[in-house]
Design a protein around this motif. Structure first.
Motif, PDB file in Angstrom:
ATOM      1  N   MET A 157     -29.035  41.603   1.867  1.00 27.72           N
ATOM      2  CA  MET A 157     -28.446  42.221   3.052  1.00 27.72           C
ATOM      3  C   MET A 157     -29.220  41.828   4.296  1.00 27.72           C
ATOM      4  O   MET A 157     -28.632  41.537   5.351  1.00 27.72           O
ATOM      5  N   ALA A 158     -30.549  41.806   4.204  1.00 33.88           N
ATOM      6  CA  ALA A 158     -31.380  41.442   5.354  1.00 33.88           C
ATOM      7  C   ALA A 158     -31.130  40.001   5.800  1.00 33.88           C
ATOM      8  O   ALA A 158     -31.158  39.694   7.004  1.00 33.88           O
ATOM      9  N   GLU A 159     -30.882  39.119   4.820  1.00 37.33           N
ATOM     10  CA  GLU A 159     -30.655  37.708   5.136  1.00 37.33           C
ATOM     11  C   GLU A 159     -29.206  37.416   5.498  1.00 37.33           C
ATOM     12  O   GLU A 159     -28.867  36.289   5.888  1.00 37.33           O
ATOM     13  N   GLY A 160     -28.342  38.407   5.368  1.00 38.31           N
ATOM     14  CA  GLY A 160     -26.949  38.247   5.781  1.00 38.31           C
ATOM     15  C   GLY A 160     -26.033  37.608   4.764  1.00 38.31           C
ATOM     16  O   GLY A 160     -24.878  37.318   5.082  1.00 38.31           O
ATOM     17  N   CYS A 161     -26.508  37.397   3.519  1.00 34.51           N
ATOM     18  CA  CYS A 161     -25.618  36.804   2.512  1.00 34.51           C
ATOM     19  C   CYS A 161     -24.911  37.866   1.680  1.00 34.51           C
ATOM     20  O   CYS A 161     -23.899  37.572   1.032  1.00 34.51           O
ATOM     21  N   PHE A 162     -25.426  39.101   1.670  1.00 38.75           N
ATOM     22  CA  PHE A 162     -24.743  40.206   1.013  1.00 38.75           C
ATOM     23  C   PHE A 162     -24.224  41.162   2.080  1.00 38.75           C
ATOM     24  O   PHE A 162     -24.863  41.338   3.129  1.00 38.75           O
ATOM     25  N   ARG A 163     -23.079  41.756   1.806  1.00 38.19           N
ATOM     26  CA  ARG A 163     -22.554  42.763   2.731  1.00 38.19           C
ATOM     27  C   ARG A 163     -23.415  44.017   2.651  1.00 38.19           C
ATOM     28  O   ARG A 163     -24.227  44.170   1.737  1.00 38.19           O
ATOM     29  N   MET A 164     -23.237  44.908   3.603  1.00 36.41           N
ATOM     30  CA  MET A 164     -24.013  46.131   3.616  1.00 36.41           C
ATOM     31  C   MET A 164     -23.565  47.034   2.456  1.00 36.41           C
ATOM     32  O   MET A 164     -22.390  47.329   2.296  1.00 36.41           O
ATOM     33  N   LEU A 165     -24.540  47.405   1.644  1.00 37.87           N
ATOM     34  CA  LEU A 165     -24.270  48.175   0.430  1.00 37.87           C
ATOM     35  C   LEU A 165     -25.204  49.374   0.351  1.00 37.87           C
ATOM     36  O   LEU A 165     -26.273  49.385   0.978  1.00 37.87           O
ATOM     37  N   ASP A 166     -24.799  50.357  -0.425  1.00 41.36           N
ATOM     38  CA  ASP A 166     -25.739  51.390  -0.849  1.00 41.36           C
ATOM     39  C   ASP A 166     -26.470  50.779  -2.039  1.00 41.36           C
ATOM     40  O   ASP A 166     -25.874  50.605  -3.118  1.00 41.36           O
ATOM     41  N   PRO A 167     -27.742  50.415  -1.899  1.00 35.15           N
ATOM     42  CA  PRO A 167     -28.434  49.662  -2.954  1.00 35.15           C
ATOM     43  C   PRO A 167     -28.395  50.336  -4.323  1.00 35.15           C
ATOM     44  O   PRO A 167     -28.173  49.664  -5.332  1.00 35.15           O
ATOM     45  N   PHE A 168     -28.611  51.648  -4.373  1.00 34.66           N
ATOM     46  CA  PHE A 168     -28.667  52.301  -5.676  1.00 34.66           C
ATOM     47  C   PHE A 168     -27.295  52.392  -6.324  1.00 34.66           C
ATOM     48  O   PHE A 168     -27.153  52.239  -7.538  1.00 34.66           O
ATOM     49  N   LEU A 169     -26.250  52.619  -5.508  1.00 32.94           N
ATOM     50  CA  LEU A 169     -24.897  52.610  -6.059  1.00 32.94           C
ATOM     51  C   LEU A 169     -24.542  51.221  -6.562  1.00 32.94           C
ATOM     52  O   LEU A 169     -23.944  51.068  -7.642  1.00 32.94           O
ATOM     53  N   ALA A 170     -24.910  50.197  -5.792  1.00 37.76           N
ATOM     54  CA  ALA A 170     -24.634  48.819  -6.210  1.00 37.76           C
ATOM     55  C   ALA A 170     -25.373  48.504  -7.506  1.00 37.76           C
ATOM     56  O   ALA A 170     -24.821  47.860  -8.413  1.00 37.76           O
ATOM     57  N   LEU A 171     -26.611  48.948  -7.615  1.00 36.79           N
ATOM     58  CA  LEU A 171     -27.376  48.755  -8.846  1.00 36.79           C
ATOM     59  C   LEU A 171     -26.650  49.396 -10.032  1.00 36.79           C
ATOM     60  O   LEU A 171     -26.531  48.798 -11.104  1.00 36.79           O
ATOM     61  N   THR A 172     -26.154  50.613  -9.839  1.00 35.77           N
ATOM     62  CA  THR A 172     -25.436  51.317 -10.900  1.00 35.77           C
ATOM     63  C   THR A 172     -24.200  50.545 -11.329  1.00 35.77           C
ATOM     64  O   THR A 172     -23.922  50.394 -12.526  1.00 35.77           O
ATOM     65  N   HIS A 173     -23.449  50.025 -10.346  1.00 36.08           N
ATOM     66  CA  HIS A 173     -22.223  49.297 -10.655  1.00 36.08           C
ATOM     67  C   HIS A 173     -22.531  47.975 -11.358  1.00 36.08           C
ATOM     68  O   HIS A 173     -21.833  47.577 -12.304  1.00 36.08           O
ATOM     69  N   ILE A 174     -23.562  47.299 -10.908  1.00 34.71           N
ATOM     70  CA  ILE A 174     -23.931  46.013 -11.511  1.00 34.71           C
ATOM     71  C   ILE A 174     -24.348  46.206 -12.975  1.00 34.71           C
ATOM     72  O   ILE A 174     -23.908  45.469 -13.863  1.00 34.71           O
ATOM     73  N   LEU A 175     -25.197  47.182 -13.236  1.00 37.61           N
ATOM     74  CA  LEU A 175     -25.632  47.434 -14.601  1.00 37.61           C
ATOM     75  C   LEU A 175     -24.454  47.850 -15.488  1.00 37.61           C
ATOM     76  O   LEU A 175     -24.394  47.487 -16.669  1.00 37.61           O
ATOM     77  N   SER A 176     -23.525  48.593 -14.916  1.00 39.26           N
ATOM     78  CA  SER A 176     -22.347  49.006 -15.676  1.00 39.26           C
ATOM     79  C   SER A 176     -21.519  47.797 -16.092  1.00 39.26           C
ATOM     80  O   SER A 176     -21.059  47.712 -17.243  1.00 39.26           O
ATOM     81  N   VAL A 177     -21.325  46.855 -15.172  1.00 38.77           N
ATOM     82  CA  VAL A 177     -20.572  45.644 -15.487  1.00 38.77           C
ATOM     83  C   VAL A 177     -21.257  44.875 -16.611  1.00 38.77           C
ATOM     84  O   VAL A 177     -20.605  44.378 -17.538  1.00 38.77           O
ATOM     85  N   CYS A 178     -22.565  44.780 -16.556  1.00 36.72           N
ATOM     86  CA  CYS A 178     -23.314  43.996 -17.552  1.00 36.72           C
ATOM     87  C   CYS A 178     -23.354  44.673 -18.913  1.00 36.72           C
ATOM     88  O   CYS A 178     -23.188  44.006 -19.948  1.00 36.72           O
ATOM     89  N   ILE A 179     -23.545  45.982 -18.938  1.00 32.16           N
ATOM     90  CA  ILE A 179     -23.916  46.671 -20.170  1.00 32.16           C
ATOM     91  C   ILE A 179     -22.750  47.357 -20.880  1.00 32.16           C
ATOM     92  O   ILE A 179     -22.746  47.455 -22.112  1.00 32.16           O
ATOM     93  N   PHE A 180     -21.747  47.819 -20.132  1.00 33.35           N
ATOM     94  CA  PHE A 180     -20.646  48.558 -20.763  1.00 33.35           C
ATOM     95  C   PHE A 180     -19.960  47.721 -21.833  1.00 33.35           C
ATOM     96  O   PHE A 180     -19.454  48.255 -22.828  1.00 33.35           O
ATOM     97  N   TYR A 181     -19.932  46.433 -21.653  1.00 37.36           N
ATOM     98  CA  TYR A 181     -19.361  45.499 -22.632  1.00 37.36           C
ATOM     99  C   TYR A 181     -19.915  45.762 -24.028  1.00 37.36           C
ATOM    100  O   TYR A 181     -19.178  45.736 -25.021  1.00 37.36           O
ATOM    101  N   PHE A 182     -21.207  46.026 -24.122  1.00 44.67           N
ATOM    102  CA  PHE A 182     -21.854  46.246 -25.415  1.00 44.67           C
ATOM    103  C   PHE A 182     -21.715  47.697 -25.873  1.00 44.67           C
ATOM    104  O   PHE A 182     -21.620  47.974 -27.068  1.00 44.67           O
TER     105      PHE A 182
END
Length: 222
Positions: A157-182
């Motif tokens: 986000m600081a470097e401008g390549c990611f949009r503005m996010l709630d970091p902890f919510l984004a972390l939760t969503h990312i881990l869900s995408v990776c792990i729910f599969y299993f």
């Protein structure tokens, strides 16, 4: 006689015996942890029995008490082990030397590969949440893992390549995408029994799809 100069001197034998004892102790502890992990994943802290763990590990319950004091101590060690393992793996990636996108790809790949090798470990966290409402989860040093992903998101986000996010919510969503599969694999295998979702080909397909999906979600659009 110079005992150090003799191959099988008393000193050499003592050192060899000490090394063997340490190695044997490590092996025994890993056997106990492996057996306990299976039992705790199935039954949680309260349902698992030390006798069943001992039988699975092919040791006595006295050995469990010797290394881990009691069932609670063993349970804590079982919860901490995957955290320590993932921390060691991610710590070697040198993420700060990569761009935020490449660093995020590496974290996704590492998370999915780890889950593929240990697909039942998510049940540990499910049992912990269900039985103990996270009492022991909060004692495990989980935040040491979160810091890697949070740092990548904040840097992106600081470097401008990611949009503005709630970091902890984004972390939760990312881990869900990776792990729910299993997590859902044991249910979904009955819907499509012809598909082995834990095969290397399917795991790689999941990895590629997860990377594309997550990057599309976090990238800053023109």
């Amino acid at each position: 006689m110079d005992y150090d100069a003799v191959t099988q001197s008393p000193r050499t034998k003592r050192v060899a015996k000490s090394v063997r004892q340490i190695r044997d102790a490590e092996i025994t502890q890993q056997q106990i942890l492996d057996a306990a992990e299976t039992e705790f994943a199935k039954h949680g802290l309260h349902g698992a029995r030390l006798s069943a763990i001992a039988d699975r590990a092919k040791i006595t319950t006295a050995m469990i008490h010797y290394y881990f004091d009691n069932k609670e101590g063993l349970y804590k060690a079982v919860l901490q082990r995957p955290i320590d393992e993932v921390h060691s793996m991610v710590n070697q990636l040198e993420l700060d030397d990569l761009s935020p996108e490449d660093a995020l790809k590496q974290v996704i790949r590492t998370a999915i590969a780890y889950e593929a090798n240990n697909p039942h470990r998510q049940m540990l966290w499910f049992q912990e949440a269900s039985q103990n409402q996270g009492l022991y989860f909060k004692q495990a040093n989980v935040s040491i893992l979160h810091k890697y992903l949070l740092s990548i998101l904040e840097r992106g986000m600081a470097e401008g390549c990611f949009r503005m996010l709630d970091p902890f919510l984004a972390l939760t969503h990312i881990l869900s995408v990776c792990i729910f599969y299993f997590t859902v694999q044991e249910n979904w295998k009955h819907l499509t029994p012809e598909v082995d979702r834990l095969s290397s080909e399917m795991v790689e397909k999941h990895t590629q799809a997860a990377i594309e999906f997550i990057l599309a979600a976090v990238r800053k659009t023109p």
